[in-house]
Design a protein around this motif. Structure first.
Motif, mmCIF file in Angstrom:
data_model
loop_
_atom_site.group_PDB
_atom_site.id
_atom_site.type_symbol
_atom_site.label_atom_id
_atom_site.label_comp_id
_atom_site.label_asym_id
_atom_site.label_seq_id
_atom_site.Cartn_x
_atom_site.Cartn_y
_atom_site.Cartn_z
ATOM 1 N N LYS A 5 5.761 -2.722 3.605
ATOM 2 C CA LYS A 5 5.495 -1.453 4.304
ATOM 3 C C LYS A 5 4.272 -0.734 3.749
ATOM 4 O O LYS A 5 3.933 0.341 4.226
ATOM 5 C CB LYS A 5 6.708 -0.530 4.161
ATOM 6 C CG LYS A 5 7.958 -1.101 4.796
ATOM 7 C CD LYS A 5 9.105 -0.099 4.706
ATOM 8 C CE LYS A 5 10.439 -0.809 4.866
ATOM 9 N NZ LYS A 5 11.362 -0.589 3.777
ATOM 10 N N GLN A 6 3.614 -1.319 2.738
ATOM 11 C CA GLN A 6 2.472 -0.634 2.134
ATOM 12 C C GLN A 6 1.162 -0.987 2.843
ATOM 13 O O GLN A 6 1.106 -1.934 3.645
ATOM 14 C CB GLN A 6 2.380 -0.990 0.644
ATOM 15 C CG GLN A 6 3.506 -0.355 -0.164
ATOM 16 C CD GLN A 6 3.365 -0.628 -1.650
ATOM 17 O OE1 GLN A 6 3.023 -1.728 -2.060
ATOM 18 N NE2 GLN A 6 3.640 0.385 -2.465
ATOM 19 N N TYR A 7 0.115 -0.213 2.514
ATOM 20 C CA TYR A 7 -1.219 -0.424 3.096
ATOM 21 C C TYR A 7 -2.145 -1.048 2.045
ATOM 22 O O TYR A 7 -1.893 -0.917 0.847
ATOM 23 C CB TYR A 7 -1.767 0.920 3.596
ATOM 24 C CG TYR A 7 -1.013 1.405 4.811
ATOM 25 C CD1 TYR A 7 -1.425 1.053 6.095
ATOM 26 C CD2 TYR A 7 0.156 2.155 4.670
ATOM 27 C CE1 TYR A 7 -0.711 1.448 7.218
ATOM 28 C CE2 TYR A 7 0.886 2.559 5.788
ATOM 29 C CZ TYR A 7 0.453 2.202 7.056
ATOM 30 O OH TYR A 7 1.162 2.579 8.158
ATOM 31 N N PRO A 8 -3.226 -1.718 2.493
ATOM 32 C CA PRO A 8 -4.100 -2.410 1.548
ATOM 33 C C PRO A 8 -4.544 -1.548 0.361
ATOM 34 O O PRO A 8 -4.598 -2.028 -0.770
ATOM 35 C CB PRO A 8 -5.294 -2.827 2.408
ATOM 36 C CG PRO A 8 -4.721 -2.988 3.775
ATOM 37 C CD PRO A 8 -3.630 -1.959 3.889
ATOM 38 N N HIS A 9 -4.818 -0.251 0.588
ATOM 39 C CA HIS A 9 -5.333 0.577 -0.517
ATOM 40 C C HIS A 9 -4.289 0.794 -1.616
ATOM 41 O O HIS A 9 -4.623 1.220 -2.711
ATOM 42 C CB HIS A 9 -5.862 1.918 0.007
ATOM 43 C CG HIS A 9 -4.784 2.888 0.395
ATOM 44 N ND1 HIS A 9 -4.275 2.948 1.674
ATOM 45 C CD2 HIS A 9 -4.091 3.801 -0.335
ATOM 46 C CE1 HIS A 9 -3.323 3.871 1.710
ATOM 47 N NE2 HIS A 9 -3.196 4.394 0.509
ATOM 48 N N GLU A 10 -3.041 0.491 -1.330
ATOM 49 C CA GLU A 10 -1.987 0.673 -2.336
ATOM 50 C C GLU A 10 -1.831 -0.561 -3.238
ATOM 51 O O GLU A 10 -1.034 -0.544 -4.172
ATOM 52 C CB GLU A 10 -0.648 0.981 -1.650
ATOM 53 C CG GLU A 10 -0.686 2.266 -0.833
ATOM 54 C CD GLU A 10 0.611 2.503 -0.070
ATOM 55 O OE1 GLU A 10 1.580 2.964 -0.691
ATOM 56 O OE2 GLU A 10 0.649 2.196 1.141
ATOM 57 N N LEU A 11 -2.577 -1.625 -2.927
ATOM 58 C CA LEU A 11 -2.475 -2.871 -3.700
ATOM 59 C C LEU A 11 -3.805 -3.173 -4.383
ATOM 60 O O LEU A 11 -4.859 -2.767 -3.911
ATOM 61 C CB LEU A 11 -2.130 -4.045 -2.774
ATOM 62 C CG LEU A 11 -0.661 -4.284 -2.414
ATOM 63 C CD1 LEU A 11 -0.128 -3.180 -1.528
ATOM 64 C CD2 LEU A 11 -0.517 -5.621 -1.711
ATOM 65 N N SER A 12 -3.737 -3.940 -5.479
ATOM 66 C CA SER A 12 -4.958 -4.357 -6.184
ATOM 67 C C SER A 12 -5.732 -5.376 -5.342
ATOM 68 O O SER A 12 -5.202 -5.945 -4.376
ATOM 69 C CB SER A 12 -4.583 -4.999 -7.519
ATOM 70 O OG SER A 12 -3.904 -6.214 -7.273
ATOM 71 N N GLY A 13 -6.989 -5.643 -5.721
ATOM 72 C CA GLY A 13 -7.794 -6.644 -5.021
ATOM 73 C C GLY A 13 -7.143 -8.017 -5.037
ATOM 74 O O GLY A 13 -7.123 -8.727 -4.025
#
Ligand code: ADP
Ligand code: ADP
Length: 235
Positions: A138-146
């Motif tokens: 349910k998260q968006y890309p900006h919430e995860l590391s590269g």
């Protein structure tokens, strides 16, 4: 029979300052379950060759080839979306920022079937080593590391159940510590799923570690091609 066979591929670009021949009559193969690396300096024509195979060259490019085949069948536009997956260079700029991780991975699955999408996405996220898939979903890309975003892109490409993955400098935008993790993951997926990988890299050491075959490009031409051990022994 090779998984991918490229024969006499030529690509030129037309710009306001004239026409540039970026790729001159190159040949290469990828065997099922193996990795072929294209190695060369910046501007040698690696990305152009990869994008020509997957049909994603910009409009100012003109392509000709005697053959681009997957298991002896010409690579058609439809096959490009399904049987060939692309892992891009920069994960942060390649995922849609307005879509959740789950939605991005599910896009590939919808082509095949609608049933059970969520459980398949969760299984794919788990397969590529994403912790707490139920939360990440349910998260968006900006919430995860590269590195995590690159895993998501690998999951999205695998959702298509491709025969071939094209990885264009898949770790160049990542921290050095994460680079090995992502290359290990690609190796693991290749072995588990029996897919072929075309790995684009400027780093001969990476090619030597990861590839069965190495194609060395210089100024748009292949200057050396063969089994990795053979190419590395003849610098
Ligand atoms: P890479 O070396 O990592 O393949 P480049 O920096 O060469 O990437 O290219 C980045 C983008 O700019 C690509 O989309 C490529 O198609 C485009 N590009 C590269 N060279 C030119 C050029 N001479 N004219 C116009 N666009 C270019
Ligand atoms: P590499 O991936 O090895 O860095 P590229 O395939 O990006 O090399 O580039 C090969 C050549 O094609 C370079 O001279 C580059 O400037 C040129 N080129 C790449 N993309 C474009 C483009 N969109 N328009 C014009 N020239 C381009």
């Amino acid at each position: 029979m090779s998984l991918l066979n490229v024969t006499d591929l030529n690509v030129s670009y037309t710009t306001s300052s004239g026409t540039v021949q970026a790729v001159h009559g190159i040949n290469l193969t990828v065997e099922r379950g193996q990795t072929t690396a294209i190695v060369g300096e910046s501007g040698s024509g690696k990305s152009t060759s990869a994008l020509a195979i997957i049909g994603l060259l910009p409009d100012n490019a003109s392509v000709s080839a005697a053959a681009i085949t997957l298991t002896d069948q010409p690579v058609t536009p439809v096959m490009r979306g399904k049987r060939v997956g692309l892992i891009p260079q920069d994960p942060t700029n390649s995922l849609n920022p307005t879509k959740t991780i789950g939605e991005s991975v599910a896009e590939g699955l919808r082509i095949h079937d609608h049933a059970d999408v969520k459980s398949k996405v969760l299984r794919l996220l788990e397969k590529v080593g994403i912790d707490q898939p139920e939360i990440r979903y349910k998260q968006y890309p900006h919430e995860l590391s590269g590195g995590m975003n690159q895993r998501v892109l690998i999951a999205a490409a695998l959702a298509l159940e491709p025969d071939l993955l094209i990885a264009d400098e898949p770790t160049s935008a990542l921290d050095v510590t994460v680079q090995k993790v992502i290359l290990d993951l690609l190796d693991q997926m290749r072995e588990e799923l029996g897919i072929g990988i075309l790995l684009i890299t400027h780093d001969l050491a990476v090619a030597g570690d990861r590839a069965h075959r190495i194609v060395v490009m210089q100024q748009g031409a292949v200057v050396e091609e063969g089994l990795a051990a053979h190419v590395l022994a003849n610098p």
